[in-house]
Design an enzyme around this catalytic site. Structure first.
Site, short mmCIF file in Angstrom:
data_model
loop_
_atom_site.label_atom_id
_atom_site.label_comp_id
_atom_site.label_asym_id
_atom_site.label_seq_id
_atom_site.Cartn_x
_atom_site.Cartn_y
_atom_site.Cartn_z
N HIS A 106 -2.60 -5.04 -1.99
CA HIS A 106 -3.11 -3.75 -1.53
C HIS A 106 -3.43 -2.88 -2.74
CE1 HIS A 106 -2.66 -0.40 1.73
NE2 HIS A 106 -3.60 -0.10 0.84
N GLN A 147 -7.17 8.45 4.90
CA GLN A 147 -8.36 7.78 5.42
C GLN A 147 -9.21 8.82 6.17
OE1 GLN A 147 -8.85 4.23 5.21
NE2 GLN A 147 -6.94 3.94 4.09
N HIS A 187 2.09 -0.53 3.73
CA HIS A 187 2.84 0.52 3.01
C HIS A 187 3.90 1.23 3.86
CE1 HIS A 187 -0.30 3.08 4.72
NE2 HIS A 187 -1.16 2.87 3.75
N ARG A 235 16.12 7.13 19.49
CA ARG A 235 15.70 6.66 20.81
C ARG A 235 14.35 5.95 20.78
NH1 ARG A 235 18.35 11.44 22.13
NH2 ARG A 235 16.42 12.66 22.02
N GLY A 292 8.44 6.04 -6.25
CA GLY A 292 9.41 7.13 -6.13
C GLY A 292 8.80 8.39 -5.55
N ILE A 293 7.51 8.34 -5.20
CA ILE A 293 6.80 9.51 -4.66
C ILE A 293 6.42 9.27 -3.20
CG2 ILE A 293 4.69 10.91 -4.85
CD1 ILE A 293 4.85 9.99 -7.93
N ASP A 330 -1.22 0.01 -4.16
CA ASP A 330 -2.10 0.90 -3.39
C ASP A 330 -2.79 1.89 -4.32
OD1 ASP A 330 -3.41 2.03 -1.24
OD2 ASP A 330 -1.69 3.16 -0.50
N GLY A 350 -3.09 7.45 -1.91
CA GLY A 350 -2.91 6.27 -2.74
C GLY A 350 -2.04 6.62 -3.94
#
Length: 394
Positions: A67, A150, A225, A236, A258-259, A283, A318
């Site tokens: 990706h 997107q 991702h 639930r 980490g973001i 990504d 991204g």
């Protein structure tokens, strides 16, 4: 160097398919791995080109990034040979030797142009660069509720006939499709992908846990991702996230910058999913390996600042994550081993893409896609199918 000679990487720790050799060597001949063993087993031949290092250096299989949109001011959606060549030449710097050129939600014409371009490039690519082993079609068959970065204007319902047209345009090279199976005709497209040996990945999806179960029955085997662009975990309604944790049928992508998710959530996912099913991805966008600034993503301005890429409204768009940093971060966040990393960056993606007979591990007879890491886990050298594609400058 003589084209008939072999390259020997010697006196290193070799992470081979079945064992880790502390004082090992690996021999590359004519694009393939021809020997792996301990130093005392090596018999030098007249044309051998010896690269002697130290056991603190580690040899692992090249990463397969399933990706990735772009890097170094190039993007798969540019629809040009030059863009794909730039991507393929840059990625060995971060230890990636194979990748899926990843599209995004755009007009049908723009997607088709990118697919035709990538399909043609795949047929003609050379050995010296990272290899495009297929195309990842991310969108437009996704949920408007989970669009993320997107463009919503181009999102459409899953469409088998349109996918067939696009697969033909791509020369049969679409290997993975991100879709929202809960959308109208989503299960029909999922079934068709399974029948034609294309990986159906649940992503940018508002599916419930039960709807994911239906998609798995129809043939879905992948999650795009994790955490991002999906229905989250609720006590639930476990959602897509709960299914990713619990359903062993699914390989699961994760962006470990980490973001996109906090280090603690990387640890939680790793503990639940383990290296048996996790796949590390970047990504990444065209802004990777470039300076801070404003860049384009599908006609939208993306602002890049040190570690983060966002749209004008602050939506994550991204990443600019390098695969080598994904490796270091994942080891730091989860305390996993380098053997686990090899599974998540090479073995699992190779198995998912049905490439494990030639890629994804260091084994005699497989493609010589090799990465040499130093004691700090920085990339020292990368070989793509036996050719030195990157060497770190002293």
């Amino acid at each position: 160097m003589d084209t008939h000679s072999s390259i020997i990487i010697y006196n290193v720790t070799v992470y081979s398919e079945n064992q880790t050799l502390k004082n090992g060597y690996i021999k590359l001949t004519n694009k393939k791995i021809t020997e792996i063993g301990e130093i005392h087993q090596y018999v030098r031949q007249p044309k051998d080109h010896l690269i002697e290092l130290s056991p603190s250096y580690k040899v692992i299989p090249g990463a397969i990034d399933v990706h990735i949109h772009g890097v170094n001011n190039a993007d798969a959606m540019d629809g040009t040979t030059e863009a794909l060549k730039t991507m393929a030449r840059t990625l060995p710097k971060e230890g990636t030797t194979s990748f899926l050129a990843t599209t995004m939600t755009q007009s049908n014409e723009a997607v088709e142009k990118a697919l035709r371009n990538a399909g043609a490039y795949i047929e003609e690519q050379t050995n010296r660069d990272a290899e495009i082993v297929g195309i990842h079609l991310e969108g437009p068959f996704i949920s408007p509720k989970r669009a993320g970065a997107q463009p919503p204007t181009h999102i459409q319902d899953p469409n088998v006939a349109l996918f067939q047209e696009w697969q033909k345009a791509a020369g049969g090279h679409i290997k993975l499709v991100t879709l929202a199976p809960e959308q109208p005709n989503g299960l029909a497209l999922t079934s068709y992908l399974k029948e034609t040996n294309v990986v159906a990945s649940i992503g940018h999806s508002d599916s419930t846990y039960d709807q994911v179960g239906e998609a798995i029955k129809a043939g879905a085997s992948h999650i795009t991702h994790l955490y991002n662009g999906m229905r989250g975990l609720h006590h639930r309604e476990p959602g897509v996230l709960g299914a990713a944790y619990l359903r062993d049928e699914l390989f699961v992508e994760l962006i470990t910058d980490g973001i996109h998710c906090r280090p603690e959530m990387v640890k939680l996912a790793y503990d639940q999913i383990t290296s048996e099913r996790m796949i590390l991805i970047t990504d990444s966008l065209r802004a990777k390996w470039l300076k801070n600034g404003t860049y384009d993503l599908g006609g939208q301005p993306v602002h890049v600042n040190d570690t983060t890429a966002t749209l004008a409204d602050g939506t994550l768009a991204g990443s600019i994550l390098k695969m080598n940093d994904a490796i270091k971060n994942t080891m730091s966040f989860t305390n996993c081993s380098l053997e686990d990393i090899v599974k998540m960056t090479a073995e699992n993606p190779a198995k998912q893409l049905n490439l494990f007979d030639t890629k994804g591990s260091l084994k005699v007879g497989k493609d010589a896609d090799i990465v040499v890491l130093n004691e700090n886990l920085d990339v020292e050298m990368t070989f793509c199918r036996g050719t030195l594609s990157f060497k770190k400058e002293d």
